[in-house]
Design an enzyme around this catalytic site. Structure first.
Site, PDB file in Angstrom:
ATOM      1  N   ARG A  55      -2.979  14.533  18.367  1.00  0.00           N
ATOM      2  CA  ARG A  55      -3.581  13.761  17.326  1.00  0.00           C
ATOM      3  C   ARG A  55      -2.664  13.545  16.102  1.00  0.00           C
ATOM      4  NH1 ARG A  55      -7.055  16.330  13.719  1.00  0.00           N
ATOM      5  NH2 ARG A  55      -7.946  17.517  15.554  1.00  0.00           N
ATOM      6  N   TYR A 107      -6.686  -8.801  -0.048  1.00  0.00           N
ATOM      7  CA  TYR A 107      -6.946  -8.916   1.470  1.00  0.00           C
ATOM      8  C   TYR A 107      -8.444  -8.556   1.335  1.00  0.00           C
ATOM      9  CZ  TYR A 107      -7.780  -7.268   6.295  1.00  0.00           C
ATOM     10  OH  TYR A 107      -8.439  -7.371   7.449  1.00  0.00           O
ATOM     11  N   ASP A 180       0.489  -2.908  -1.412  1.00  0.00           N
ATOM     12  CA  ASP A 180       0.632  -3.411  -0.300  1.00  0.00           C
ATOM     13  C   ASP A 180       1.724  -4.626  -0.125  1.00  0.00           C
ATOM     14  OD1 ASP A 180      -0.029  -5.214   2.030  1.00  0.00           O
ATOM     15  OD2 ASP A 180      -2.293  -5.160   1.743  1.00  0.00           O
ATOM     16  N   LYS A 205       0.845  -7.121  11.322  1.00  0.00           N
ATOM     17  CA  LYS A 205       1.537  -8.394  11.026  1.00  0.00           C
ATOM     18  C   LYS A 205       3.066  -8.600  11.244  1.00  0.00           C
ATOM     19  CE  LYS A 205      -2.733  -9.208   9.224  1.00  0.00           C
ATOM     20  NZ  LYS A 205      -3.594  -8.238   9.583  1.00  0.00           N
TER      21      LYS A 205
END
Length: 386
Positions: A55, A107, A180, A205
């Protein structure tokens, strides 16, 4: 295994060669995908190789993170299962009752989360025009503001925030500045070098660039206590990225510079052509000299202005929707940053309460021939206005 490299190599060289890693057995130029979910302990029950459980620990993931940290000139990076996972991991590492400043235009999914989900965790958010330094400073709540979240250029109006100046405001308030930088990519802007503490990417993206991976990424300027809290959130909330996805993300980052530069060049050309189009009311693109923040873009975005732009259709909402319906080369789809060009009527996608103008079409420019892209949208605009 990593070959020794000459010093002073440029980021695009290091990214193209994935920092020089080789497959250790065959010396293949592409490293294998590590899929193990658990690792052998040493005889005394220690894990001296640094890997404990799948993990939080995976070699393929760590290799992608090393490339990303290099690109952003950061101390450490971590990749997560999505851009939303990356953004919310930062927020959920804040202390209880923290106040957040975020952009009015950003966003939409994260904006929605901050409005509707963050309060359930005890966080409050002030949405401000982050292009206005005075508004940002006025929104600070002494002793309570712990995070100023920026998105620059901001989706889908492509306004800019002054990272250096707002980082100073954040630090003076004892807060973190996180950026961002999905649209700018590390090719054009490196927020950590401008004073930001953390940079975030929706790696789905541009970093991946092939529309086949959902991923998020964070890079920190310092491996401090807050970063340790973010890392714990990723681990304990299971916000991991699988090894195959990390492998594909690494593949994408190896061609990032070539793609991003080509897309930015094409976007600027399209912006200039569409600015003169009789059926277009406005073109939103910081690379245009007529953009009100062009000077900041030149100062903050080096070498290009991204592959994203928006147009406002002169005849209004229905003509905008009809234009998107008539394209043949552009693809009507959500997302951005892939090699294929996408078009979207954002207001109808975001729904009620969207701050997006209803006459706006968002364009993600791919790597197709610019003349083909322009001819297609010109034909669609004219058909929508017949």
């Amino acid at each position: 295994m990593t070959q020794s490299k000459p010093s002073g190599l440029q980021p695009r060289t290091l990214a193209a060669q994935a920092l020089g890693w080789e497959e250790p057995e065959t010396h293949g130029v592409v490293t294998p995908i590590h899929v193990a979910t658990t690792y052998i302990r040493d005889p005394d029950n220690q894990y001296r190789n640094g890997f404990v459980y799948g993990r939080p620990d995976n070699q393929t993931v760590k290799q992608a993170e090393a490339v990303l940290a290099m690109l952003e000139e950061g101390k450490e990076a971590m990749v997560l299962g999505s851009g939303m996972s990356a953004a919310t991991a930062v927020i959920m590492a804040l202390p209880a009752g923290a106040h957040i400043i975020a952009p009015t235009i950003m966003y939409w999914a994260l904006r929605n989360w901050l409005m509707n989900d963050a309060p359930t965790y005890g966080y409050t958010t002030s949405f401000v025009d982050t292009a206005d330094l005075a508004a940002v400073k006025a929104a600070v709540q002494p002793g309570k503001t712990k995070l100023i979240w920026l998105e620059t250029p901001s989706n889908p109006l492509w306004t800019l925030a002054d990272i250096a100046a707002i980082s100073e405001i954040a630090h003076a308030a004892g807060a973190i500045c996180a950026v961002d930088s999905t649209v700018a990519t590390p090719v054009f802007t490196r927020p950590l070098t401008l004073g930001a503490d953390i940079v975030m990417h929706a790696a789905t993206k541009y970093l991946n660039g092939h529309s086949d991976v959902v991923a998020g990424a964070l890079v920190t300027r310092e491996a401090n206590d807050f970063w340790a809290k973010v890392r714990r959130v990723r681990s304990m909330h299971g916000q991991i990225l699988g090894p195959f996805e990390a492998f594909l993300l690494m593949r994408g980052m190896r061609t990032l510079h070539v793609r991003a530069e080509a897309q930015a060049k094409a976007a600027l050309s399209l912006a200039e052509k569409l600015k003169a189009h009789p059926l277009v009311a406005d073109v939103l693109y910081p690379g245009l000299t007529t953009h009100p923040q062009h000077a900041l873009a030149v100062r903050q975005m080096q070498g290009g202005f991204s592959g994203m732009l928006s147009i406002r259709v002169k005849a209004g909402e229905q003509a905008a929707v009809s234009t998107a319906a008539r394209v043949a080369v552009w693809k009507r789809a959500t997302s951005l940053g892939g090699v294929e060009s996408l078009i979207e009527h954002r207001a109808s996608i975001e729904g009620a309460g969207s701050p997006c103008p209803t006459d706006l079409l968002r364009l993600s420019v791919g790597i197709e021939a610019v003349d083909d892209l322009y001819a297609d949208i010109d034909r669609a605009l004219r058909g929508a206005n017949d």
